[in-house]
Design a protein around this motif. Structure first.
Motif, PDB file in Angstrom:
ATOM      1  N   LEU A  31     -40.587  71.295  45.373  1.00 25.73           N
ATOM      2  CA  LEU A  31     -41.718  72.204  45.594  1.00 25.73           C
ATOM      3  C   LEU A  31     -42.451  72.489  44.290  1.00 25.73           C
ATOM      4  N   GLY A  88     -46.148  71.490  43.386  1.00 25.81           N
ATOM      5  CA  GLY A  88     -47.044  72.635  43.386  1.00 25.81           C
ATOM      6  C   GLY A  88     -48.036  72.667  42.248  1.00 25.81           C
ATOM      7  N   ASP A 107     -40.562  80.886  47.494  1.00 24.42           N
ATOM      8  CA  ASP A 107     -41.750  80.757  48.329  1.00 24.42           C
ATOM      9  C   ASP A 107     -42.802  81.776  47.909  1.00 24.42           C
ATOM     10  N   CYS A 139     -49.866  75.021  48.573  1.00 23.21           N
ATOM     11  CA  CYS A 139     -48.505  75.409  48.198  1.00 23.21           C
ATOM     12  C   CYS A 139     -47.842  76.217  49.309  1.00 23.21           C
ATOM     13  N   SER A 157     -44.364  78.148  44.375  1.00 24.18           N
ATOM     14  CA  SER A 157     -44.590  76.789  43.890  1.00 24.18           C
ATOM     15  C   SER A 157     -45.953  76.651  43.220  1.00 24.18           C
ATOM     16  N   ALA A 194     -40.830  73.961  54.059  1.00 25.11           N
ATOM     17  CA  ALA A 194     -39.522  74.092  53.413  1.00 25.11           C
ATOM     18  C   ALA A 194     -38.740  75.252  54.012  1.00 25.11           C
ATOM     19  N   GLN A 197     -46.722  73.858  52.049  1.00 27.43           N
ATOM     20  CA  GLN A 197     -45.479  73.119  51.785  1.00 27.43           C
ATOM     21  C   GLN A 197     -44.278  74.063  51.791  1.00 27.43           C
ATOM     22  N   GLU A 198     -44.479  75.289  51.366  1.00 24.02           N
ATOM     23  CA  GLU A 198     -43.396  76.266  51.400  1.00 24.02           C
ATOM     24  C   GLU A 198     -43.022  76.636  52.833  1.00 24.02           C
ATOM     25  N   GLU A 255     -34.585  71.058  46.842  1.00 24.49           N
ATOM     26  CA  GLU A 255     -35.830  71.368  47.557  1.00 24.49           C
ATOM     27  C   GLU A 255     -36.770  72.174  46.669  1.00 24.49           C
ATOM     28  N   SER A 256     -36.215  73.117  45.910  1.00 23.10           N
ATOM     29  CA  SER A 256     -37.044  73.946  45.033  1.00 23.10           C
ATOM     30  C   SER A 256     -37.678  73.108  43.931  1.00 23.10           C
TER      31      SER A 256
END
Length: 327
Positions: free
Chosen positions: A276, A280, A149, A288, A153, A295, A291-292, A272-273
């Motif tokens: 992202l 990103g 995070d 970004c 991203s 997440a 969205q982080e 998930e990463s």
């Protein structure tokens, strides 16, 4: 102005510079909410002071610049079902990062020692990142069931040769000319030059660029990045299976290390990463961080985070039993 002694962050004005010094050495300057708020208050102070030309972020420890967010504390909050308080830490951390990225005065990070996770967030979005030979950079979140995070991203997805995807998924660390060539640091200097550098930043009437040209190595293309690309080229963000297949072909020590890291990380975090990082590349920093944040909200509600932080940071047995492995 007299020095303000704070418990975790020391703030003072030296000549034309506002100095923010992270001061939690026993925790390798792991960030908590109090520190985030103290840094933000210091930026308020220096923003409004016409005598302050630039802001310098540094550390009282030569072992660590900042080892990231205090995920042990986050875990405690989650276990206590205090999710709102856990989210508040990230909300204010991300707001601080966005502020740093748009700060109107030159923002300079002097990085000596470990810089991971939140430490990257505090530094890489600023105008100048000066790294010593002891600086070590990493985004190791997938090992604890979390995601890269702090704007990861954004900056990881923009690195050449898919190096940022490699870093974000495997937690691999870089230093020296590798970090320099990836744009993590903008300048390099030796630890022996730090006193002269700080003196010049605070008391010289020369421009920051002239000072750094005299005392540092500026960012240039380095052949070491091409050496990384044999491994990082496998990390085209198509799917985890294609990444693994690529790493298994023509194996090398670096590829084998990357494959081991992927197999040890939280499967949920890896998926998930990757999402992202894939998204990103086409988003602004603000988008970004948004969205982080979403997440993060999902991650703190998943048992992999509790287990990952336990295995890596609490019990330190480095043997997580991922809930998502069977899903």
């Amino acid at each position: 102005m007299a020095k303000q002694a704070m418990s975790l962050v020391n703030v003072e004005k030296q000549g034309r510079s506002g100095i923010i010094c992270l001061n939690r050495p026993e925790a390798m300057n792991a960030l908590n909410l109090e520190m985030i708020r103290q840094i933000d208050a210091a930026l308020d102070q220096f923003q409004d002071d016409p005598a302050v030309f630039c802001v310098v972020l540094t550390s009282s420890s030569d072992r660590a610049f900042c080892a990231g967010g205090d995920m042990r504390r986050v875990r405690e909050l989650v276990l206590a079902d205090q999710l709102d308080e856990a989210e508040q830490f990230f909300r204010e951390e991300y707001a601080l990062i966005e502020r740093i990225a748009g700060f109107s005065k030159p923002y300079i990070s002097v990085i000596d020692g470990i810089c991971m996770g939140g430490g990257m967030g505090l530094s890489v979005h600023g105008a100048y990142r000066i790294a010593t030979e002891r600086a070590l950079f990493a985004m190791p979140e997938t090992a604890i069931g979390f995601v890269p995070d702090v704007g990861g991203s954004y900056f990881l997805s923009r690195m050449p040769h898919h190096c940022g995807v490699w870093m974000g998924l495997t937690g691999a660390s870089v230093r020296g000319f590798d970090a320099h060539g990836l744009g993590i640091s903008t300048h390099m200097t030796g630890t022996e030059s730090l006193p002269a550098l700080m003196k010049a930043l605070c008391h010289s009437d020369h421009s920051i660029d002239d000072i750094l040209t005299d005392l540092c190595v500026t960012n240039v293309n380095q052949p070491s990045i091409l050496m990384l690309s044999d491994t990082t080229g496998c990390f085209s963000p198509l799917s985890l299976s294609t990444i693994a297949e690529c790493l298994q072909k023509r194996p090398s020590k670096r590829k084998e290390a990357a494959l081991r890291a992927l197999r040890k990380a939280s499967p949920r975090s890896l998926l998930e990463s990757l999402n992202l990082l894939r998204n990103g590349k086409h988003l602004t920093l603000s988008e970004c961080l948004e969205q982080e944040f979403e997440a993060m909200r999902m991650a703190i509600r998943h048992p992999d985070l509790i287990e990952g932080v336990r295995a890596v940071l609490v019990d330190k047995d480095h043997s997580p039993n991922w809930h998502s492995r069977s899903n």
